[in-house]
Design an enzyme around this catalytic site. Structure first.
Site, PDB file in Angstrom:
ATOM      1  N   ASN A   1      33.126  23.030  60.453  1.00 22.35           N
ATOM      2  CA  ASN A   1      33.793  23.030  61.759  1.00 22.35           C
ATOM      3  C   ASN A   1      35.175  23.643  61.650  1.00 22.35           C
ATOM      4  O   ASN A   1      35.271  24.799  61.183  1.00 22.35           O
ATOM      5  CB  ASN A   1      33.717  21.697  62.515  1.00 22.35           C
ATOM      6  CG  ASN A   1      34.201  20.444  61.829  1.00 22.35           C
ATOM      7  OD1 ASN A   1      33.620  19.996  60.864  1.00 22.35           O
ATOM      8  ND2 ASN A   1      35.246  19.831  62.338  1.00 22.35           N
ATOM      9  N   ASP A   2      36.233  22.980  62.065  1.00 23.01           N
ATOM     10  CA  ASP A   2      37.533  23.633  62.253  1.00 23.01           C
ATOM     11  C   ASP A   2      37.996  24.521  61.088  1.00 23.01           C
ATOM     12  O   ASP A   2      37.868  24.137  59.927  1.00 23.01           O
ATOM     13  CB  ASP A   2      38.649  22.585  62.393  1.00 23.01           C
ATOM     14  CG  ASP A   2      38.332  21.475  63.341  1.00 23.01           C
ATOM     15  OD1 ASP A   2      37.335  21.562  64.076  1.00 23.01           O
ATOM     16  OD2 ASP A   2      39.091  20.493  63.336  1.00 23.01           O
TER      17      ASP A   2
ATOM     18  N   GLU B   1      43.848  16.962  69.871  1.00 20.99           N
ATOM     19  CA  GLU B   1      43.499  17.445  68.529  1.00 20.99           C
ATOM     20  C   GLU B   1      44.160  18.793  68.176  1.00 20.99           C
ATOM     21  O   GLU B   1      44.687  19.501  69.022  1.00 20.99           O
ATOM     22  CB  GLU B   1      41.974  17.590  68.360  1.00 20.99           C
ATOM     23  CG  GLU B   1      41.197  16.329  68.688  1.00 20.99           C
ATOM     24  CD  GLU B   1      39.710  16.438  68.374  1.00 20.99           C
ATOM     25  OE1 GLU B   1      39.157  15.437  67.900  1.00 20.99           O
ATOM     26  OE2 GLU B   1      39.096  17.491  68.615  1.00 20.99           O
TER      27      GLU B   1
HETATM   28  C1  FRU Z   1      38.334  18.781  65.725  1.00 27.79           C
HETATM   29  C2  FRU Z   1      38.325  17.586  64.792  1.00 27.79           C
HETATM   30  C3  FRU Z   1      39.720  17.311  64.262  1.00 27.79           C
HETATM   31  C4  FRU Z   1      39.422  16.595  62.986  1.00 27.79           C
HETATM   32  C5  FRU Z   1      38.197  17.302  62.494  1.00 27.79           C
HETATM   33  C6  FRU Z   1      37.229  16.442  61.733  1.00 27.79           C
HETATM   34  O1  FRU Z   1      37.115  19.416  65.771  1.00 27.79           O
HETATM   35  O2  FRU Z   1      37.791  16.463  65.455  1.00 27.79           O
HETATM   36  O3  FRU Z   1      40.540  16.578  65.155  1.00 27.79           O
HETATM   37  O4  FRU Z   1      40.470  16.674  62.070  1.00 27.79           O
HETATM   38  O5  FRU Z   1      37.555  17.839  63.627  1.00 27.79           O
HETATM   39  O6  FRU Z   1      36.202  17.200  61.184  1.00 27.79           O
END
Ligand code: FRU
Length: 475
Positions: free
Chosen positions: A47-48, A225
């Site tokens: 993800n991120d 976030e």
């Molecule tokens: C955003 C998020 C962040 C967190 C991460 C966890 O997509 O929820 O806030 O750090 O992903 O994977």
């Protein structure tokens, strides 16, 4: 920066753990739904984007990663490097969970002046310092909470050591997380933007990256976030700058920052009109001679049936701040390095558009296309991209594609559209990136047609068209 470096040379130079140039032997990177010029983890969930930092000719891209499966969980920091933002070599995992929890999102900087004191006086590299959230998941009543931690690298970003004094910031509220750290030269200090709770963020200051004092609070109404925070010149004028505070979905505030307080001078501005853009971050320490603000987002929520990986990054964008009647606004364009994978080019200009023009030269899966159309009274026109209609409509001044709509008012009687097509996504930018739409979808494999159409009996002018088939970055 050596942009001629091939992925194979890069891999050899780094001694990386076999990031498979090309579809090598195992078919990895050539699977049916494997994006060919968007970053994906070799295997499993992503993800991120995290820890974006440029050092010594390489762009580092860390990413939220579950090394054990194709769904979210067990957050580690995966790691990849690139000489050109297009060709990536995946490295061994950089950060793994410990007693402070799993490793949630964060950022990284080069500590050029060794302010944290991690490097010996004669060290070959300045320390690279990464900030992440220690996230105990699942949380238990009375157990440890989300705190901010750091890790450092003394070998230019290849291997990482967690700081023995973690956490550097205790829990403030709730699941506070996602520290973004930048160097603020005028105040000669580090600034951290941190997500607190609901739509609340705060800025902190530090001289040594280890002890932090709260400077001010920032609200990005309706967003949460993954903050990003940076300064940009308006229309390239270094004497006229603004600060941009970006929330988790990319929507942003334009404002002023004096080293202590951020004051918004805009409402929250929408950044992406698609369904699949989230948690964008921008690279730290891009050399001044380059000077770009380069951002990458996560194309959250795409589907990749039967694939060994899950989720893809967006293609990196260059951000600029430009004056508009509404005030300075962000514009985005794919980074110019995409030119390195262009295979063939078709250009057209000054063409009368009636009925349909087919663009057979572009027929294929991967494409980078820019068109400028003067509708000249036509009610609409449609770009057929891999058989998917991308339609501009005069009555609404909008562009629709894949079930979504974005503003696309005429400028000087024209509409400009840029479209990047990969195996499982479109990214569409209008009017030089004033608005954009990121969409993941699964194109019909057999439909590789590209064309431009105006309704029966109407005509428009194709001012300019430049299209390129792209080759896979994994080859
Ligand atoms: C955003 C998020 C962040 C967190 C991460 C966890 O997509 O929820 O806030 O750090 O992903 O994977």
């Amino acid at each position: 920066m050596n942009t001629a470096l091939t992925l194979a040379a890069l891999t050899a130079a780094l001694g990386a753990a076999s990031p498979a140039p090309a579809a090598a032997n195992d078919g990895i990177y050539s699977e049916t739904w494997r994006p060919q010029f968007h970053f994906t983890a070799k295997k499993n969930w992503l993800n991120d984007p995290n820890g974006l930092v440029f050092y010594n000719g390489l762009y580092h891209l860390f990413f939220q990663h579950n090394p054990f499966g194709t769904e979210w969980g067990n957050m580690h920091w995966g790691h990849a490097v690139s000489p050109d933002l297009v060709h990536w070599a995946e490295r061994p995992i950089a950060l793994a969970p410990d007693g402070h929890g799993t490793c949630f999102s964060g950022s990284a900087v080069v500590d050029w002046n060794n302010t944290a004191g991690f490097a010996a006086p004669d060290a070959p590299h300045p320390p690279l310092v990464a900030f992440y959230t220690g996230a105990p998941v699942p949380q238990v009543e009375g157990g440890p909470k989300f705190t901010q931690c750091l890790a450092y690298s003394l070998d230019g970003g290849l291997t990482w050591e967690k700081y023995a004094g973690n956490p550097v910031m205790e829990n403030i509220i709730g699941d506070n997380r996602d520290p973004k750290v930048i160097w603020h030269a005028p105040a000669s200090k580090w600034i951290m933007a941190l997500y607190l709770d609901k739509s609340d963020y705060a800025l902190f200051g530090s001289a040594d990256l280890k002890s932090w004092e709260r400077l001010c609070d920032v609200e990005v109404p309706g967003r949460g976030e993954c903050p990003d925070f940076f300064e940009l010149p308006v229309d390239g004028d270094p004497a006229d700058t603004r600060w941009v505070f970006v929330g988790g979905n990319g929507d942003y505030l334009v404002g002023r920052f004096d080293g202590v307080a951020f004051t918004a001078v805009s409402p929250v501005v929408r950044f992406d009109y698609g369904d699949h853009f989230y948690a964008p971050q921008s690279w730290s320490d891009i050399p001044a001679a380059d000077g770009r603000r380069i951002q990458i987002g996560w194309m959250r929520g795409g589907a990749y049936p039967g694939m060994p990986f899950n989720q893809q990054m967006a293609f990196p964008n260059e951000l600029t701040l430009r004056a508009t009647p509404d005030g300075p606004r962000l514009f985005r364009q794919p980074v110019r390095e995409i030119a390195g994978i262009r295979e063939n080019t078709v250009t057209l200009s000054g063409v009368d558009l009636r009925g349909t023009i087919t663009l057979d030269e572009l027929s294929g899966e991967l494409c980078d296309l820019r068109v400028v159309v003067a509708p000249d009274g036509a009610e609409s026109f449609t770009l057929m991209a891999r058989g998917e209609p991308v339609t501009w409509t005069a009555a609404t001044g909008t562009l629709t594609a894949l079930g979504r709509e974005m503003p696309a008012a005429l400028e000087n009687g024209r509409v400009e559209i840029r479209l990047l097509a990969d195996r499982a996504s479109f990214e569409i930018f209008v009017q030089n990136g004033r608005a954009a739409m990121s969409q993941c979808f699964l194109p019909k494999p057999e439909n590789r047609d590209w064309a431009l159409t105006v309704p029966e009996g109407q005509s428009a002018r194709l001012v300019a068209l430049e299209g390129h088939r792209l080759r896979s970055a994994w080859r």
